[in-house]
Scaffold this motif. Structure first.
Motif, PDB file in Angstrom:
ATOM      1  N   ALA A 325       0.849  -1.218  -0.145  1.00  0.00           N
ATOM      2  CA  ALA A 325       0.095  -0.010  -0.105  1.00  0.00           C
ATOM      3  C   ALA A 325       0.853   1.219   0.147  1.00  0.00           C
ATOM      4  CB  ALA A 325      -1.107  -0.076   1.276  1.00  0.00           C
ATOM      5  N   GLU A 326       2.119   1.217   0.480  1.00  0.00           N
ATOM      6  CA  GLU A 326       3.067   2.291   0.704  1.00  0.00           C
ATOM      7  C   GLU A 326       3.663   2.405  -0.712  1.00  0.00           C
ATOM      8  OE1 GLU A 326       3.416   4.366   3.281  1.00  0.00           O
ATOM      9  OE2 GLU A 326       1.468   3.118   3.999  1.00  0.00           O
ATOM     10  N   LEU A 327       3.854   1.737  -1.693  1.00  0.00           N
ATOM     11  CA  LEU A 327       4.538   1.597  -2.912  1.00  0.00           C
ATOM     12  C   LEU A 327       4.065   2.715  -3.881  1.00  0.00           C
ATOM     13  CD1 LEU A 327       4.980  -1.807  -4.182  1.00  0.00           C
ATOM     14  CD2 LEU A 327       6.797  -0.373  -3.355  1.00  0.00           C
ATOM     15  N   ARG A 328       4.949   3.756  -4.436  1.00  0.00           N
ATOM     16  CA  ARG A 328       4.553   4.769  -5.170  1.00  0.00           C
ATOM     17  C   ARG A 328       4.365   4.590  -6.658  1.00  0.00           C
ATOM     18  NH1 ARG A 328       5.793  10.721  -2.419  1.00  0.00           N
ATOM     19  NH2 ARG A 328       5.858   9.770  -0.217  1.00  0.00           N
ATOM     20  N   VAL A 329       3.333   4.389  -7.186  1.00  0.00           N
ATOM     21  CA  VAL A 329       3.340   3.952  -8.919  1.00  0.00           C
ATOM     22  C   VAL A 329       3.154   5.346  -9.511  1.00  0.00           C
ATOM     23  CG1 VAL A 329       2.302   2.501 -10.561  1.00  0.00           C
ATOM     24  CG2 VAL A 329       2.363   1.803  -8.250  1.00  0.00           C
ATOM     25  N   GLY A 330       3.984   5.741 -10.693  1.00  0.00           N
ATOM     26  CA  GLY A 330       3.881   6.957 -11.265  1.00  0.00           C
ATOM     27  C   GLY A 330       5.260   7.241 -12.341  1.00  0.00           C
ATOM     28  N   ASP A 331       5.223   8.457 -12.237  1.00  0.00           N
ATOM     29  CA  ASP A 331       6.239   9.250 -13.323  1.00  0.00           C
ATOM     30  C   ASP A 331       7.513   8.549 -12.882  1.00  0.00           C
ATOM     31  OD1 ASP A 331       8.142  10.366 -14.826  1.00  0.00           O
ATOM     32  OD2 ASP A 331       7.179  12.287 -14.449  1.00  0.00           O
ATOM     33  N   PRO A 332       8.291   7.890 -13.867  1.00  0.00           N
ATOM     34  CA  PRO A 332       9.566   7.314 -13.260  1.00  0.00           C
ATOM     35  C   PRO A 332      10.594   8.258 -13.354  1.00  0.00           C
ATOM     36  CG  PRO A 332       8.922   6.677 -15.587  1.00  0.00           C
ATOM     37  CD  PRO A 332       7.790   7.272 -15.203  1.00  0.00           C
TER      38      PRO A 332
END
Ligand code: UN1
Length: 510
Positions: A325-332
């Motif tokens: 739940a803490e992982l950030r998925v987005g602009d690399p």
């Protein structure tokens, strides 16, 4: 500072897009350009690529064939010097190369840095190993009056077919290995990452690799790659990619008239991690995150099947769900991002289909929400699913998904059997504090790289030679002491040194 420079490199190229074109004899070939779009935002064009025609491939082959002997005759030390110069140029241009990894391949900043470092490591390691192995001649023991020498030579023209998931590291590793062994090279990069390939080849030519000796053929895998592997002028193939393509290349090479040539293949995996009740839970969770979700799971080494001993499964999954739940998925391109996009629409759609099937079957354990500004990119939410057996997975699922299987402590044998029965044999993780358990697994699991009480990705060149067996590849392991040898032929020269006159000049060859 490095991050600021990286930002500038990315902005520069928002204004001046990157270019890729077939490079024949050092010259870029003209043709219809295809747009290359950023995986993180498909509205953003990062460059354009021209693909090679069959005529260009044919010309490149003829030029390479003509150039191979002189390149080989240059000698190992001279070629090693050029490899070291490539490493230096990669280092000088690392921000540009990192920007390409982020914008063309969707790599996070951390992965982009590792990518450039690994490419440099391949150059330096193969230069050092090659200078040793391919030294002009090695004296063999023999009777008095006779002199025996073992030499090596290139195989002629080597075809290097590389994947998009390591568009610089694996692309470079294959090419510099083939060059170091004395071959001329035709490089066929993945369709998705031609821009990085073109940037890399330009640097290699600046470092002193002649235009005829290394030619770039961007293009369609099936049409262009398929054509090249059938050509009898190709003396060997290095391939990294899917097992299906590896098998197709193998069949095409076998069907050719003429010489039998080597295929050095690194293909997929169905990689497992085994966790028993003595493992440290925090460490397990950390290593599952890295192994399963770093690089959006787009590594052949990535974790696919997590075997949890029943007694600790509930607690481990609870902790894993919390951490996911803490992982950030987005602009690399943002330093705070953990998981970037997958490579393209085709990959995303396949993965979303798998996610849907698993979820409909009621197998979802956890899914990380996508971050802001992900609508325009090919993002896939990292997820964990529970399955009853590894058999449920027919083929490699190349993305940020971990599948969990519970096992009973007294049936570790079945776990190892299931892993072996998959037919793949690439990486394996074991988390256990019991030496005999670790030993049991390592002795029986047919895998190329086993990792104990740590994550199972990111093999280091020269330290952890990398590659699998069975459906996962042919070996020799990349970044290992024996890799280069397969790119060369061995020649033995035996000289009668008792004869007077004629042989004296040969004796001074040393
Ligand atoms: C691949 O993903 O095609 O150890 C192979 C690792 C890398 C894997 C490369 N060397 O994670």
């Amino acid at each position: 500072l490095a991050v600021a420079e990286l930002g500038q490199a990315m902005q520069r190229h928002a204004a001046t897009p990157w270019q890729a074109a077939p490079l024949l004899g050092g010259f870029a070939q003209a043709g219809a350009a295809r747009p290359v779009l950023d995986p993180a935002d498909r509205r953003r064009q990062v460059g354009e690529a021209v693909w090679a025609t069959p005529e260009m491939a044919d010309k490149a082959l003829a030029r390479a064939e003509a150039a191979a002997a002189d390149w080989d005759a240059l000698g190992a030390e001279a070629r090693a010097r050029i490899l070291r110069r490539i490493a230096d140029l990669y280092e000088e241009n690392h921000t540009e190369l990192m920007a390409l990894a982020v914008r063309e391949a969707g790599k996070t900043v951390g992965d982009a840095l590792a990518e450039v470092r690994e490419a440099i490591d391949f150059c330096r390691y193969y230069a050092a190993r090659g200078a040793e192995i391919f030294a002009d001649s090695q004296r063999m023991p023999g009777p008095t009056g006779e002199r025996n020498e073992l030499r090596h030579a290139g195989r002629g023209v080597f075809l290097c077919i590389s994947p998009w998931n390591f568009p610089l590291a694996i692309f470079t590793g294959q090419i510099v290995a083939a060059l170091m062994a004395g071959n001329a090279v035709l490089a066929k990069p993945a369709e998705q990452t031609g821009l990085m390939a073109a940037a890399a080849v330009r640097l290699m030519q600046r470092a002193g690799v002649p235009g005829e000796v290394l030619q770039l053929l961007p293009g369609d895998g099936a049409a262009l790659g398929g054509r090249l592997v059938k050509d009898a002028r190709v003396g060997g193939v290095a391939f990294t990619g899917s097992v299906e393509t590896g098998q197709a290349i193998n069949r095409a090479l076998a069907a050719r008239d003429g010489a039998v040539v080597p295929l050095i293949a690194e293909t997929g995996g169905q990689n497992a991690m085994i966790v028993d009740s003595t493992a440290l839970p925090e460490q397990v969770v950390q290593d599952v995150l890295i192994s399963g979700f770093q690089s959006a799971g787009q590594r052949c080494s990535a974790l696919r099947v997590l075997f949890l001993q029943e007694e600790v499964a509930g607690r481990t999954l609870e902790m894993l769900a919390g951490a996911m739940a803490e992982l950030r998925v987005g602009d690399p391109g943002l330093l705070s991002t953990d998981v970037g996009p997958v490579i393209d629409e085709e990959a995303r759609d396949l993965l979303l289909g798998h996610d849907k099937a698993m979820t409909n079957d009621g197998r979802l354990i956890a899914r990380t929400p996508l971050g802001p500004d992900t609508e325009q990119g090919t993002f896939v939410a990292p997820a964990a699913f529970e399955i009853d057996s590894l058999n449920r997975l027919q083929s490699e699922v190349f993305g940020p998904f971990v599948h969990v299987v519970r096992y009973q402590a007294n049936r570790l044998d079945r776990v190892v059997e299931a892993i072996n029965a998959s037919g793949y044999g690439l990486t394996l993780g074991i988390h256990s504090r019991i030496d005999s358990t670790v030993d049991y697994v390592i002795r029986r699991a047919r895998v190329g790289n086993a990792y104990v009480n740590r994550n199972m990705i990111g093999a280091v060149v020269g330290v952890q030679p990398f590659g699998g067996e069975g459906l996962s590849g042919t070996g020799p392991k990349a970044g290992g002491p024996n890799y280069l040898k397969r790119f060369a032929v061995e020649r033995v020269v035996s000289i009668d040194t008792t004869a007077a006159g004629g042989n004296a000049s040969l004796m001074s060859l040393e």
